[in-house]
Each structure stands twice: as C-alpha cells, then as structure tokens.
Design a protein around this motif. Sequence first.
Motif, PDB file in Angstrom:
ATOM      1  N   ARG A 128      21.482  -4.339  -6.243  1.00  0.00           N
ATOM      2  CA  ARG A 128      22.310  -3.498  -6.630  1.00  0.00           C
ATOM      3  C   ARG A 128      22.307  -2.607  -5.618  1.00  0.00           C
ATOM      4  O   ARG A 128      20.418  -2.189  -4.812  1.00  0.00           O
ATOM      5  N   ALA A 152      22.909   4.195  -3.276  1.00  0.00           N
ATOM      6  CA  ALA A 152      23.356   4.992  -3.599  1.00  0.00           C
ATOM      7  C   ALA A 152      25.102   5.379  -3.150  1.00  0.00           C
ATOM      8  O   ALA A 152      24.797   5.886  -1.517  1.00  0.00           O
ATOM      9  N   GLN A 154      28.067   0.270 -10.851  1.00  0.00           N
ATOM     10  CA  GLN A 154      26.105   1.450 -10.015  1.00  0.00           C
ATOM     11  C   GLN A 154      26.261   0.079  -9.096  1.00  0.00           C
ATOM     12  O   GLN A 154      25.137   0.138  -8.511  1.00  0.00           O
ATOM     13  N   ASP A 155      27.126  -0.066  -7.562  1.00  0.00           N
ATOM     14  CA  ASP A 155      27.549  -0.691  -6.825  1.00  0.00           C
ATOM     15  C   ASP A 155      26.515  -2.166  -7.115  1.00  0.00           C
ATOM     16  O   ASP A 155      25.538  -2.100  -5.909  1.00  0.00           O
ATOM     17  N   ARG A 156      26.833  -3.186  -7.763  1.00  0.00           N
ATOM     18  CA  ARG A 156      25.939  -3.824  -7.990  1.00  0.00           C
ATOM     19  C   ARG A 156      27.175  -5.286  -7.790  1.00  0.00           C
ATOM     20  O   ARG A 156      28.124  -5.088  -6.990  1.00  0.00           O
ATOM     21  N   THR A 184      18.920  -0.630  -4.245  1.00  0.00           N
ATOM     22  CA  THR A 184      17.916  -0.011  -4.525  1.00  0.00           C
ATOM     23  C   THR A 184      16.602  -0.399  -5.188  1.00  0.00           C
ATOM     24  O   THR A 184      15.502   0.356  -5.654  1.00  0.00           O
TER      25      THR A 184
END
Length: 85
Positions: free
Chosen positions: A10, A13, A42-44, A71
């Motif tokens: 992930r 942000a 969620q930017d995975r 993250t």
Amino acid sequence: MTVALMWEARAAAGRGEELLAWVRGQGLAPEPVRRETFRAPQDRVLVITWWDAPYDADLPELPEPDAPLVTRPVHRWRFESADGE
C-alpha cells in the motif's frame, strides 16, 4: 507443479502511481512463467508471479520498496496450484 507468489503493498498517500511505476521497473531473474500487476483503491498494488517449480523452491521475489513510498511492510504469500487434485 505451479507455484504462485503474491506481493502486495500500500503506497503512502498520493504515491500510488509512483509505487506502480516502481513495481513495473523491478525485474526478476530468472523470469517467471507469467507475471501480472494489479491496482486497487487506497493505492494498493498487487503482483502475482507464476513459476514452474516445487512449492519450496528458492524463487526470486520483488524487494521491499523504500519506506517513504509505502505505509507498511509488503505482504507476501506463496500458493501451489490445486488444479487436478
């Protein structure tokens, strides 16, 4: 036997595209039989590689990205094909 390795991270942000580009730039030697890259909310980023190898074979895996890009640590799983059983 077919073994699939899964790699999932992930991005920090706003850095999802950067993580995706980083993953696409990571080579593996030797090359897997197949490799696919996916993205999710969620930017995975998820990468699945397929190998013609025993389950416990020593296979190359994608590395951990630099800490500011993600993250949390990368999640990794190994699966064997259940087809034909």
